[in-house]
Design a protein around this motif. Structure first.
Motif, PDB file in Angstrom:
ATOM      1  N   SER A   7       0.817  -1.219   0.000  1.00  0.00           N
ATOM      2  CA  SER A   7       0.000   0.000   0.000  1.00  0.00           C
ATOM      3  C   SER A   7       0.850   1.267   0.000  1.00  0.00           C
ATOM      4  O   SER A   7       0.400   2.311  -0.468  1.00  0.00           O
ATOM      5  CB  SER A   7      -0.945  -0.004   1.206  1.00  0.00           C
ATOM      6  N   LYS A   8       2.080   1.184   0.503  1.00  0.00           N
ATOM      7  CA  LYS A   8       2.984   2.334   0.467  1.00  0.00           C
ATOM      8  C   LYS A   8       3.576   2.544  -0.927  1.00  0.00           C
ATOM      9  O   LYS A   8       3.943   3.653  -1.283  1.00  0.00           O
ATOM     10  CB  LYS A   8       4.119   2.161   1.478  1.00  0.00           C
ATOM     11  N   LYS A   9       3.675   1.467  -1.699  1.00  0.00           N
ATOM     12  CA  LYS A   9       4.308   1.529  -3.020  1.00  0.00           C
ATOM     13  C   LYS A   9       3.309   1.700  -4.165  1.00  0.00           C
ATOM     14  O   LYS A   9       3.669   2.142  -5.244  1.00  0.00           O
ATOM     15  CB  LYS A   9       5.119   0.252  -3.284  1.00  0.00           C
ATOM     16  N   ALA A  10       2.075   1.319  -3.939  1.00  0.00           N
ATOM     17  CA  ALA A  10       1.078   1.355  -5.015  1.00  0.00           C
ATOM     18  C   ALA A  10      -0.263   1.850  -4.469  1.00  0.00           C
ATOM     19  O   ALA A  10      -0.550   1.691  -3.294  1.00  0.00           O
ATOM     20  CB  ALA A  10       0.915  -0.045  -5.612  1.00  0.00           C
ATOM     21  N   ASP A  54       3.060 -13.822   1.318  1.00  0.00           N
ATOM     22  CA  ASP A  54       3.548 -14.178  -0.009  1.00  0.00           C
ATOM     23  C   ASP A  54       2.897 -13.329  -1.103  1.00  0.00           C
ATOM     24  O   ASP A  54       3.559 -12.960  -2.074  1.00  0.00           O
ATOM     25  CB  ASP A  54       3.314 -15.660  -0.295  1.00  0.00           C
ATOM     26  N   ILE A  55       1.621 -13.035  -0.955  1.00  0.00           N
ATOM     27  CA  ILE A  55       0.940 -12.173  -1.925  1.00  0.00           C
ATOM     28  C   ILE A  55       1.645 -10.826  -1.984  1.00  0.00           C
ATOM     29  O   ILE A  55       1.960 -10.313  -3.060  1.00  0.00           O
ATOM     30  CB  ILE A  55      -0.552 -11.988  -1.564  1.00  0.00           C
ATOM     31  N   GLU A  56       1.901 -10.262  -0.808  1.00  0.00           N
ATOM     32  CA  GLU A  56       2.561  -8.965  -0.768  1.00  0.00           C
ATOM     33  C   GLU A  56       3.960  -9.039  -1.390  1.00  0.00           C
ATOM     34  O   GLU A  56       4.348  -8.178  -2.182  1.00  0.00           O
ATOM     35  CB  GLU A  56       2.632  -8.443   0.664  1.00  0.00           C
ATOM     36  N   ARG A  57       4.706 -10.076  -1.067  1.00  0.00           N
ATOM     37  CA  ARG A  57       6.060 -10.241  -1.616  1.00  0.00           C
ATOM     38  C   ARG A  57       6.026 -10.328  -3.143  1.00  0.00           C
ATOM     39  O   ARG A  57       6.783  -9.637  -3.838  1.00  0.00           O
ATOM     40  CB  ARG A  57       6.706 -11.503  -1.030  1.00  0.00           C
ATOM     41  N   VAL A  58       5.141 -11.163  -3.676  1.00  0.00           N
ATOM     42  CA  VAL A  58       5.052 -11.363  -5.124  1.00  0.00           C
ATOM     43  C   VAL A  58       4.626 -10.066  -5.822  1.00  0.00           C
ATOM     44  O   VAL A  58       5.203  -9.678  -6.848  1.00  0.00           O
ATOM     45  CB  VAL A  58       4.072 -12.515  -5.452  1.00  0.00           C
ATOM     46  N   LEU A  59       3.644  -9.375  -5.262  1.00  0.00           N
ATOM     47  CA  LEU A  59       3.182  -8.136  -5.896  1.00  0.00           C
ATOM     48  C   LEU A  59       4.219  -7.020  -5.801  1.00  0.00           C
ATOM     49  O   LEU A  59       4.385  -6.248  -6.747  1.00  0.00           O
ATOM     50  CB  LEU A  59       1.849  -7.690  -5.296  1.00  0.00           C
ATOM     51  N   LEU A  60       4.925  -6.933  -4.681  1.00  0.00           N
ATOM     52  CA  LEU A  60       5.987  -5.932  -4.576  1.00  0.00           C
ATOM     53  C   LEU A  60       7.080  -6.177  -5.610  1.00  0.00           C
ATOM     54  O   LEU A  60       7.559  -5.235  -6.256  1.00  0.00           O
ATOM     55  CB  LEU A  60       6.582  -5.931  -3.168  1.00  0.00           C
ATOM     56  N   LYS A  61       7.455  -7.414  -5.775  1.00  0.00           N
ATOM     57  CA  LYS A  61       8.464  -7.741  -6.788  1.00  0.00           C
ATOM     58  C   LYS A  61       7.945  -7.389  -8.182  1.00  0.00           C
ATOM     59  O   LYS A  61       8.659  -6.804  -8.995  1.00  0.00           O
ATOM     60  CB  LYS A  61       8.833  -9.227  -6.713  1.00  0.00           C
ATOM     61  N   PHE A  62       6.700  -7.727  -8.442  1.00  0.00           N
ATOM     62  CA  PHE A  62       6.105  -7.464  -9.754  1.00  0.00           C
ATOM     63  C   PHE A  62       6.077  -5.966 -10.060  1.00  0.00           C
ATOM     64  O   PHE A  62       6.514  -5.542 -11.129  1.00  0.00           O
ATOM     65  CB  PHE A  62       4.696  -8.055  -9.814  1.00  0.00           C
ATOM     66  N   ILE A  63       5.583  -5.156  -9.134  1.00  0.00           N
ATOM     67  CA  ILE A  63       5.469  -3.725  -9.430  1.00  0.00           C
ATOM     68  C   ILE A  63       6.827  -3.024  -9.463  1.00  0.00           C
ATOM     69  O   ILE A  63       6.951  -1.972 -10.074  1.00  0.00           O
ATOM     70  CB  ILE A  63       4.490  -2.992  -8.481  1.00  0.00           C
ATOM     71  N   SER A  64       7.840  -3.627  -8.847  1.00  0.00           N
ATOM     72  CA  SER A  64       9.167  -3.005  -8.880  1.00  0.00           C
ATOM     73  C   SER A  64       9.892  -3.305 -10.191  1.00  0.00           C
ATOM     74  O   SER A  64      10.877  -2.633 -10.515  1.00  0.00           O
ATOM     75  CB  SER A  64      10.010  -3.450  -7.689  1.00  0.00           C
ATOM     76  N   THR A  65       9.433  -4.282 -10.938  1.00  0.00           N
ATOM     77  CA  THR A  65      10.112  -4.658 -12.182  1.00  0.00           C
ATOM     78  C   THR A  65       9.253  -4.439 -13.427  1.00  0.00           C
ATOM     79  O   THR A  65       9.689  -4.747 -14.535  1.00  0.00           O
ATOM     80  CB  THR A  65      10.535  -6.140 -12.137  1.00  0.00           C
TER      81      THR A  65
END
Length: 105
Positions: free
Chosen positions: A15-18, A79-90
């Motif tokens: 939520s802080k990143k997107a 895991d959802i948060e980890r996967v989505l953070l990785k996705f939006i960062s790349t």
């Protein structure tokens, strides 16, 4: 996020990143809302749909409109948060326009 996901407050780092919004909690829609209606709301609000329901949502994706991003249904909240953070960062939003993307855990 579609109704299958918990409230976005469960994803504080994401939520802080997107600018994450939940179909039930932010758009005040009932649970069991029709998938097409979720996609139409997302397109109207220029948002992507995060879902666990790839098969049903992929048929709604329209060229040059926000796409859908599907996650496996067996992921934990962490895991959802980890996967989505990785996705939006790349990935940029333009990379996802008009696409149905299936992420792995």
């Amino acid at each position: 996020m579609d109704e299958a996901f918990p409230h976005q407050r469960m994803f504080p780092r994401l939520s802080k990143k997107a600018n994450v919004r939940h179909i039930v909690h932010d758009f005040i829609h009932r649970r069991q809302i029709d998938d097409k209606e979720i996609y139409d709301i997302a397109v109207f609000d220029n948002r992507f749909v995060f879902t666990i329901n790839f098969k049903d949502f992929k048929k709604f994706v329209v060229k040059d409109k926000p796409g859908i991003i599907a996650l496996p249904s067996d992921l934990t909240i962490k895991d959802i948060e980890r996967v989505l953070l990785k996705f939006i960062s790349t990935t940029t939003p333009n990379d996802c326009m008009g696409k149905a993307i299936k992420l792995l855990g």
